[in-house]
Design an enzyme around this catalytic site. Structure first.
Site, PDB file in Angstrom:
ATOM      1  N   MET A  94      -2.525 112.260 -14.471  1.00 23.09           N
ATOM      2  CA  MET A  94      -3.168 111.553 -13.359  1.00 23.09           C
ATOM      3  C   MET A  94      -3.636 110.130 -13.685  1.00 23.09           C
ATOM      4  O   MET A  94      -4.443 109.566 -12.952  1.00 23.09           O
ATOM      5  CB  MET A  94      -4.358 112.361 -12.837  1.00 23.09           C
ATOM      6  CG  MET A  94      -3.985 113.748 -12.343  1.00 23.09           C
ATOM      7  SD  MET A  94      -2.764 113.704 -11.028  1.00 23.09           S
ATOM      8  CE  MET A  94      -3.821 113.273  -9.657  1.00 23.09           C
ATOM      9  N   ILE A  96      -2.533 106.052 -14.604  1.00 27.06           N
ATOM     10  CA  ILE A  96      -1.410 105.111 -14.521  1.00 27.06           C
ATOM     11  C   ILE A  96      -1.318 104.367 -15.841  1.00 27.06           C
ATOM     12  O   ILE A  96      -2.300 103.759 -16.298  1.00 27.06           O
ATOM     13  CB  ILE A  96      -1.602 104.148 -13.338  1.00 27.06           C
ATOM     14  CG1 ILE A  96      -1.573 104.959 -12.034  1.00 27.06           C
ATOM     15  CG2 ILE A  96      -0.516 103.088 -13.320  1.00 27.06           C
ATOM     16  CD1 ILE A  96      -1.922 104.155 -10.804  1.00 27.06           C
ATOM     17  N   ASN A 111       8.714 110.732 -15.183  1.00 25.06           N
ATOM     18  CA  ASN A 111       7.642 111.360 -14.403  1.00 25.06           C
ATOM     19  C   ASN A 111       8.280 112.252 -13.351  1.00 25.06           C
ATOM     20  O   ASN A 111       9.399 111.999 -12.907  1.00 25.06           O
ATOM     21  CB  ASN A 111       6.789 110.285 -13.710  1.00 25.06           C
ATOM     22  CG  ASN A 111       5.652 110.891 -12.908  1.00 25.06           C
ATOM     23  OD1 ASN A 111       5.006 111.849 -13.362  1.00 25.06           O
ATOM     24  ND2 ASN A 111       5.397 110.381 -11.718  1.00 25.06           N
ATOM     25  N   HIS A 113       7.580 113.798  -9.520  1.00 22.78           N
ATOM     26  CA  HIS A 113       6.731 113.577  -8.338  1.00 22.78           C
ATOM     27  C   HIS A 113       7.139 114.564  -7.241  1.00 22.78           C
ATOM     28  O   HIS A 113       8.332 114.747  -6.988  1.00 22.78           O
ATOM     29  CB  HIS A 113       6.897 112.131  -7.859  1.00 22.78           C
ATOM     30  CG  HIS A 113       5.975 111.791  -6.740  1.00 22.78           C
ATOM     31  ND1 HIS A 113       4.632 111.565  -6.937  1.00 22.78           N
ATOM     32  CD2 HIS A 113       6.188 111.694  -5.402  1.00 22.78           C
ATOM     33  CE1 HIS A 113       4.057 111.322  -5.777  1.00 22.78           C
ATOM     34  NE2 HIS A 113       4.979 111.390  -4.828  1.00 22.78           N
ATOM     35  N   ASP A 149       5.093 105.494  -9.084  1.00 18.96           N
ATOM     36  CA  ASP A 149       6.173 106.297  -8.488  1.00 18.96           C
ATOM     37  C   ASP A 149       7.361 105.455  -8.019  1.00 18.96           C
ATOM     38  O   ASP A 149       7.980 105.763  -6.986  1.00 18.96           O
ATOM     39  CB  ASP A 149       5.635 107.135  -7.311  1.00 18.96           C
ATOM     40  CG  ASP A 149       4.515 108.071  -7.737  1.00 18.96           C
ATOM     41  OD1 ASP A 149       4.534 108.518  -8.895  1.00 18.96           O
ATOM     42  OD2 ASP A 149       3.623 108.340  -6.917  1.00 18.96           O
ATOM     43  N   GLU A 178      10.700 121.794  -8.953  1.00 16.44           N
ATOM     44  CA  GLU A 178      10.297 120.861 -10.029  1.00 16.44           C
ATOM     45  C   GLU A 178      10.691 121.441 -11.380  1.00 16.44           C
ATOM     46  O   GLU A 178      11.224 120.762 -12.247  1.00 16.44           O
ATOM     47  CB  GLU A 178       8.785 120.623  -9.999  1.00 16.44           C
ATOM     48  CG  GLU A 178       8.309 119.777  -8.839  1.00 16.44           C
ATOM     49  CD  GLU A 178       6.827 119.451  -8.922  1.00 16.44           C
ATOM     50  OE1 GLU A 178       6.310 119.228 -10.026  1.00 16.44           O
ATOM     51  OE2 GLU A 178       6.177 119.415  -7.868  1.00 16.44           O
TER      52      GLU A 178
HETATM   53  C1  GRF Z   1       3.301 118.544  -9.832  1.00 13.63           C
HETATM   54  O1  GRF Z   1       3.452 118.791  -8.473  1.00 13.63           O
HETATM   55  C2  GRF Z   1       3.905 117.199 -10.212  1.00 13.63           C
HETATM   56  O2  GRF Z   1       5.027 116.877  -9.452  1.00 13.63           O
HETATM   57  C3  GRF Z   1       2.783 116.251  -9.892  1.00 13.63           C
HETATM   58  O3  GRF Z   1       1.607 116.936 -10.280  1.00 13.63           O
HETATM   59  C4  GRF Z   1       1.845 118.352 -10.211  1.00 13.63           C
HETATM   60  C5  GRF Z   1       1.530 118.900 -11.571  1.00 13.63           C
HETATM   61  O4  GRF Z   1       1.620 120.294 -11.613  1.00 13.63           O
HETATM   62  N1  GRF Z   1       2.970 114.982 -10.544  1.00 13.63           N
HETATM   63  P1  GRF Z   1       1.582 121.054 -13.004  1.00 13.63           P
HETATM   64  O5  GRF Z   1       0.316 120.575 -13.730  1.00 13.63           O
HETATM   65  O6  GRF Z   1       2.810 120.719 -13.768  1.00 13.63           O
HETATM   66  O7  GRF Z   1       1.500 122.519 -12.651  1.00 13.63           O
END
Ligand code: GRF
Length: 193
Positions: A94, A96, A111, A113, A149, A178
Site C-alpha cells: 500500500m 507508492i 504490481n 491491480h 497503476d 489474480e
Molecule cells: C489484491 O486485490 C491486489 O490486487 C491489490 O491488493 C489486494 C491484495 O490482496 N493490489 P492480498 O494481500 O494479496 O490477499
C-alpha cells in the site's frame, strides 16, 4: 537483468496485509519449472497477516517503516542488493515507491491491480465497478513506474460481473484470477527479457 540460463531469479515480494497473492506466489515458486525463487518478503506493516506465509515457508521477512523515507529507501536498497534480488513483486503493497528508488533498483518491479487497467486505478476498485454497473472487471499485472497503476501492462484477465455481485463477491472472483495471472505474468516478463 541477467538471462535466466536455468538459474532461478531471486525475487522479493512486498506486502501490506492479507497476503493471498504472496501465498500463491510462494506455492508457484516451489514448482520445479518456476523461474523464480522468493528470497525476501518486505512489509511496511508489522501486523500484516501475510507475514505468516513467509514464516511458514522459511522465507526471510523484514518489516520496514516508511516514516523516514530517505533512510527507508537506503535500507531497502541495501537489503535488496545484499540478497541479490533481481525482481520485485508488489502484492497488496500500500505504499507508492519513489521515482528515485525505482530508478536506483534498476530491475523490473511488478504490481497486481484488481481492475482492468487503465480503468479504475487507485483504491476501492470493486466498489466503483459495482456502482458503475460494469459488465466486466478483472485483474492486471503491470510494471511499476512512479505513476500509480500506470506502467506497461504485462497481462490482464477479464471476468464477467453479474448483477448479483456485490463488493465482496466480486473481490473473491477477482482474487481467484489474480492468483492465476501473477505467475503467468512473471513468466511472460522473464521469458521476454
Ligand atoms: C489484491 O486485490 C491486489 O490486487 C491489490 O491488493 C489486494 C491484495 O490482496 N493490489 P492480498 O494481500 O494479496 O490477499
Amino acid at each position: 537483468m541477467e538471462k535466466l540460463n536455468g538459474k532461478k531469479i531471486n525475487t522479493a515480494v512486498f506486502i501490506s496485509g492479507r497476503g493471498s497473492n504472496l501465498k500463491s506466489l510462494i506455492k508457484y515458486s516451489k514448482k520445479k519449472s518456476s523461474p523464480i525463487i522468493i528470497r525476501l518478503v518486505i512489509s511496511n506493516n508489522l501486523n500484516a497477516k501475510g507475514l505468516i506465509h513467509a514464516k511458514k515457508s522459511n522465507i526471510k521477512s523484514y518489516v520496514i517503516s516508511f516514516k523516514h523515507k530517505n533512510i527507508t529507501y537506503k535500507k531497502l536498497l541495501n537489503k535488496l542488493l545484499s540478497n541479490d534480488i533481481n525482481l520485485i513483486c508488489l502484492a497488496g503493497f500500500m505504499k507508492i515507491l519513489s521515482k528515485n528508488f525505482i530508478k536506483k533498483f534498476d530491475k523490473p518491479i511488478l504490481n497486481i491491480h484488481p481492475s482492468l487497467l487503465p480503468k479504475y486505478k487507485g483504491l476501492n476498485t470493486h466498489k466503483r465497478v459495482i456502482k458503475n454497473n460494469e459488465k466486466y472487471s478483472g485483474a492486471t499485472v503491470h510494471l511499476v513506474t512512479e505513476k500509480l497503476d500506470s506502467g506497461r501492462i504485462i497481462l490482464k484477465k477479464k471476468i464477467r460481473v453479474s448483477k448479483y455481485d456485490n463488493e465482496k463477491t466480486l473481490e473473491k472472483k477477482v482474487l481467484k484470477i489474480e492468483h492465476l495471472i501473477y505467475p503467468k505474468a512473471i513468466e511472460k516478463l522473464l521469458f521476454s527479457l
